[in-house]
Write a protein that holds these residues in place. Sequence first.
Motif, PDB file in Angstrom:
ATOM      1  N   GLN A   1      -3.255  26.059  20.141  1.00 24.32           N
ATOM      2  CA  GLN A   1      -2.984  26.912  21.293  1.00 24.32           C
ATOM      3  C   GLN A   1      -1.904  26.333  22.202  1.00 24.32           C
ATOM      4  OE1 GLN A   1      -4.356  29.896  21.638  1.00 24.32           O
ATOM      5  NE2 GLN A   1      -5.457  29.585  19.727  1.00 24.32           N
ATOM      6  N   ASN A   2      -1.442  25.113  21.973  1.00 28.70           N
ATOM      7  CA  ASN A   2      -0.401  24.525  22.799  1.00 28.70           C
ATOM      8  C   ASN A   2       0.462  23.609  21.949  1.00 28.70           C
ATOM      9  OD1 ASN A   2      -1.715  21.887  22.697  1.00 28.70           O
ATOM     10  ND2 ASN A   2      -3.241  22.817  24.044  1.00 28.70           N
ATOM     11  N   LYS A   3       1.517  23.074  22.557  1.00 28.13           N
ATOM     12  CA  LYS A   3       2.465  22.275  21.787  1.00 28.13           C
ATOM     13  C   LYS A   3       1.847  21.003  21.216  1.00 28.13           C
ATOM     14  CE  LYS A   3       5.799  22.403  24.922  1.00 28.13           C
ATOM     15  NZ  LYS A   3       7.127  22.154  25.557  1.00 28.13           N
ATOM     16  N   LEU A   4       0.944  20.378  21.955  1.00 23.50           N
ATOM     17  CA  LEU A   4       0.292  19.171  21.452  1.00 23.50           C
ATOM     18  C   LEU A   4      -0.497  19.456  20.183  1.00 23.50           C
ATOM     19  CD1 LEU A   4      -0.642  16.244  21.613  1.00 23.50           C
ATOM     20  CD2 LEU A   4      -2.429  16.966  23.220  1.00 23.50           C
ATOM     21  N   SER A   5      -1.337  20.492  20.227  1.00 18.87           N
ATOM     22  CA  SER A   5      -2.162  20.800  19.059  1.00 18.87           C
ATOM     23  C   SER A   5      -1.325  21.382  17.920  1.00 18.87           C
ATOM     24  CB  SER A   5      -3.298  21.759  19.436  1.00 18.87           C
ATOM     25  OG  SER A   5      -2.803  22.918  20.051  1.00 18.87           O
ATOM     26  N   GLU A   6      -0.267  22.131  18.244  1.00 18.57           N
ATOM     27  CA  GLU A   6       0.610  22.669  17.211  1.00 18.57           C
ATOM     28  C   GLU A   6       1.340  21.545  16.491  1.00 18.57           C
ATOM     29  OE1 GLU A   6       3.069  25.414  19.299  1.00 18.57           O
ATOM     30  OE2 GLU A   6       1.612  27.042  19.221  1.00 18.57           O
ATOM     31  N   ALA A   7       1.843  20.586  17.247  1.00 21.41           N
ATOM     32  CA  ALA A   7       2.522  19.443  16.647  1.00 21.41           C
ATOM     33  C   ALA A   7       1.546  18.620  15.814  1.00 21.41           C
ATOM     34  CB  ALA A   7       3.154  18.579  17.741  1.00 21.41           C
ATOM     35  N   SER A   8       0.340  18.417  16.329  1.00 18.39           N
ATOM     36  CA  SER A   8      -0.682  17.653  15.606  1.00 18.39           C
ATOM     37  C   SER A   8      -1.037  18.331  14.290  1.00 18.39           C
ATOM     38  CB  SER A   8      -1.948  17.502  16.469  1.00 18.39           C
ATOM     39  OG  SER A   8      -1.697  16.734  17.619  1.00 18.39           O
ATOM     40  N   ALA A   9      -1.173  19.661  14.327  1.00 15.34           N
ATOM     41  CA  ALA A   9      -1.530  20.406  13.114  1.00 15.34           C
ATOM     42  C   ALA A   9      -0.427  20.320  12.074  1.00 15.34           C
ATOM     43  CB  ALA A   9      -1.813  21.862  13.472  1.00 15.34           C
ATOM     44  N   ALA A  10       0.827  20.451  12.507  1.00 16.62           N
ATOM     45  CA  ALA A  10       1.948  20.385  11.567  1.00 16.62           C
ATOM     46  C   ALA A  10       2.040  19.000  10.927  1.00 16.62           C
ATOM     47  CB  ALA A  10       3.248  20.728  12.292  1.00 16.62           C
ATOM     48  N   LEU A  11       1.825  17.951  11.693  1.00 13.34           N
ATOM     49  CA  LEU A  11       1.875  16.593  11.167  1.00 13.34           C
ATOM     50  C   LEU A  11       0.686  16.303  10.254  1.00 13.34           C
ATOM     51  CD1 LEU A  11       3.004  14.805  14.436  1.00 13.34           C
ATOM     52  CD2 LEU A  11       4.364  15.043  12.348  1.00 13.34           C
ATOM     53  N   ALA A  12      -0.474  16.862  10.591  1.00 12.02           N
ATOM     54  CA  ALA A  12      -1.669  16.659   9.763  1.00 12.02           C
ATOM     55  C   ALA A  12      -1.504  17.302   8.402  1.00 12.02           C
ATOM     56  CB  ALA A  12      -2.900  17.231  10.469  1.00 12.02           C
ATOM     57  N   VAL A  13      -0.814  18.435   8.351  1.00  7.32           N
ATOM     58  CA  VAL A  13      -0.543  19.099   7.074  1.00  7.32           C
ATOM     59  C   VAL A  13       0.235  18.175   6.145  1.00  7.32           C
ATOM     60  CG1 VAL A  13       0.790  20.960   6.014  1.00  7.32           C
ATOM     61  CG2 VAL A  13      -0.669  21.445   7.956  1.00  7.32           C
ATOM     62  N   LEU A  14       1.057  17.302   6.732  1.00  5.28           N
ATOM     63  CA  LEU A  14       1.847  16.368   5.942  1.00  5.28           C
ATOM     64  C   LEU A  14       1.059  15.128   5.533  1.00  5.28           C
ATOM     65  CD1 LEU A  14       5.220  16.623   7.862  1.00  5.28           C
ATOM     66  CD2 LEU A  14       4.506  17.807   5.788  1.00  5.28           C
ATOM     67  N   GLY A  15      -0.217  15.082   5.901  1.00  2.50           N
ATOM     68  CA  GLY A  15      -1.085  14.011   5.422  1.00  2.50           C
ATOM     69  C   GLY A  15      -1.319  12.864   6.375  1.00  2.50           C
ATOM     70  N   TYR A  16      -0.776  12.957   7.599  1.00  2.00           N
ATOM     71  CA  TYR A  16      -0.988  11.886   8.561  1.00  2.00           C
ATOM     72  C   TYR A  16      -2.372  12.012   9.198  1.00  2.00           C
ATOM     73  CZ  TYR A  16       4.026  11.024   8.176  1.00  2.00           C
ATOM     74  OH  TYR A  16       5.272  10.743   7.693  1.00  2.00           O
ATOM     75  N   SER A  17      -2.989  10.855   9.497  1.00  2.00           N
ATOM     76  CA  SER A  17      -4.299  10.866  10.140  1.00  2.00           C
ATOM     77  C   SER A  17      -4.127  11.169  11.623  1.00  2.00           C
ATOM     78  CB  SER A  17      -4.981   9.508   9.972  1.00  2.00           C
ATOM     79  OG  SER A  17      -4.313   8.518  10.750  1.00  2.00           O
ATOM     80  N   GLN A  18      -5.225  11.585  12.269  1.00  2.00           N
ATOM     81  CA  GLN A  18      -5.143  11.899  13.692  1.00  2.00           C
ATOM     82  C   GLN A  18      -4.771  10.660  14.506  1.00  2.00           C
ATOM     83  OE1 GLN A  18      -5.458  15.165  14.818  1.00  2.00           O
ATOM     84  NE2 GLN A  18      -4.488  14.207  16.591  1.00  2.00           N
ATOM     85  N   ALA A  19      -5.228   9.488  14.062  1.00  2.00           N
ATOM     86  CA  ALA A  19      -4.885   8.249  14.768  1.00  2.00           C
ATOM     87  C   ALA A  19      -3.385   7.987  14.690  1.00  2.00           C
ATOM     88  CB  ALA A  19      -5.661   7.071  14.168  1.00  2.00           C
ATOM     89  N   GLU A  20      -2.796   8.191  13.495  1.00  2.00           N
ATOM     90  CA  GLU A  20      -1.355   7.994  13.331  1.00  2.00           C
ATOM     91  C   GLU A  20      -0.575   8.996  14.172  1.00  2.00           C
ATOM     92  OE1 GLU A  20      -0.845   6.357   8.786  1.00  2.00           O
ATOM     93  OE2 GLU A  20      -1.390   8.456   9.065  1.00  2.00           O
ATOM     94  N   ILE A  21      -1.073  10.226  14.216  1.00  2.00           N
ATOM     95  CA  ILE A  21      -0.410  11.279  14.984  1.00  2.00           C
ATOM     96  C   ILE A  21      -0.429  10.951  16.470  1.00  2.00           C
ATOM     97  CG2 ILE A  21      -0.580  13.702  15.695  1.00  2.00           C
ATOM     98  CD1 ILE A  21      -1.644  14.261  12.832  1.00  2.00           C
ATOM     99  N   ASN A  22      -1.565  10.493  16.957  1.00  2.21           N
ATOM    100  CA  ASN A  22      -1.687  10.151  18.383  1.00  2.21           C
ATOM    101  C   ASN A  22      -0.694   9.066  18.778  1.00  2.21           C
ATOM    102  OD1 ASN A  22      -3.760  11.999  18.676  1.00  2.21           O
ATOM    103  ND2 ASN A  22      -5.379  10.486  18.446  1.00  2.21           N
ATOM    104  N   VAL A  23      -0.536   8.060  17.915  1.00  2.44           N
ATOM    105  CA  VAL A  23       0.406   6.971  18.198  1.00  2.44           C
ATOM    106  C   VAL A  23       1.842   7.487  18.160  1.00  2.44           C
ATOM    107  CG1 VAL A  23       1.327   4.773  17.355  1.00  2.44           C
ATOM    108  CG2 VAL A  23      -1.139   5.176  17.352  1.00  2.44           C
ATOM    109  N   ALA A  24       2.151   8.336  17.156  1.00  2.00           N
ATOM    110  CA  ALA A  24       3.515   8.845  16.995  1.00  2.00           C
ATOM    111  C   ALA A  24       3.933   9.745  18.159  1.00  2.00           C
ATOM    112  CB  ALA A  24       3.626   9.606  15.681  1.00  2.00           C
ATOM    113  N   LEU A  25       2.976  10.455  18.737  1.00  2.00           N
ATOM    114  CA  LEU A  25       3.286  11.378  19.834  1.00  2.00           C
ATOM    115  C   LEU A  25       3.343  10.680  21.194  1.00  2.00           C
ATOM    116  CD1 LEU A  25       1.089  14.469  18.845  1.00  2.00           C
ATOM    117  CD2 LEU A  25       3.575  14.290  18.715  1.00  2.00           C
ATOM    118  N   LYS A  26       2.853   9.453  21.236  1.00  2.00           N
ATOM    119  CA  LYS A  26       2.817   8.716  22.509  1.00  2.00           C
ATOM    120  C   LYS A  26       4.235   8.488  23.028  1.00  2.00           C
ATOM    121  CE  LYS A  26       0.715   4.632  24.660  1.00  2.00           C
ATOM    122  NZ  LYS A  26      -0.077   3.403  24.411  1.00  2.00           N
TER     123      LYS A  26
END
Length: 202
Positions: free
Chosen positions: A154-179
Motif C-alpha cells: 500500500q506504500n512505497k516501503l512495502s512496494e519496494a520490499s515486495a519487489a525485492l523479496a520476489v528476487l529472493g532477498y530476505s526481509q532482513a537483507e531488504i531492511n538493511v538495503a533500504l536503510k
Amino acid sequence: MYYYVSGTVAHVEPYLAVIDCGGVGYACRTTTYTLSQIKKGDKAKLFTYLSVREDAMDLYGFASQEELKLFRQLISVSGIGPKAALGILSSSSPANLAMSIITGDEKALTAAQGVGKKIAQRVILELKDKLAKGQAISASGENISVPAMTIIPQNKLSEASAALAVLGYSQAEINVALKGIDLENLPLEQIIRLALKNMLKK
C-alpha cells in the motif's frame, strides 16, 4: 532436463548467448538484461528452461534464478509464450519488472515490443497478487514461497520490499538495503535501484 549450463561465453547476439561447456556449444535464448551481465570469452552460468514443441526444442538461459522465476511466471499467463516473455523481460530489469506488475504499471509493460494493453492487463491481473505475496516458481516448476509481504503493498516501503523479496532477498537483507534511502521523496523505481546497489556492496 537442464538446471543450468556453465562454461565460456563463446558467442553473443541479440537475444542469444552460446555457452561452451566442455566443447559443446549450448545456444541459449535470453534477455538483454542477461546479455548485459555476461561477456564473450568470460565464464558464465545460465539457469535454463527447455521449451519443447512438436516442431522445435529451444533452450532459454538467464543470469539469475530470479529472472528465470519471473520468466516462468510470465509464460504461465494465458497467451504469453516464451518469446513474448523474453520481450517483456528485456524491457526492464527483473526488479523493475516485478515492481511494475505489483504496482499495476501498464505503461511499463507495454514498452515491451509486441505487448499491447490487453496483454499487459492480463499479466497484472494474473501475477500481481502472486508477486506481492512472494509466491514464485522454482526451477523445477513447483510453486514455492519466498520471504515477502503477505498483503498487497500500500506504500512505497512495502512496494519496494515486495519487489525485492520476489528476487529472493530476505526481509532482513531488504531492511538493511533500504536503510538510509529517502523513501518519502524518491520515486519507487529509484528506491529499488538504490537498494539493489546496496545489496551488491555487501
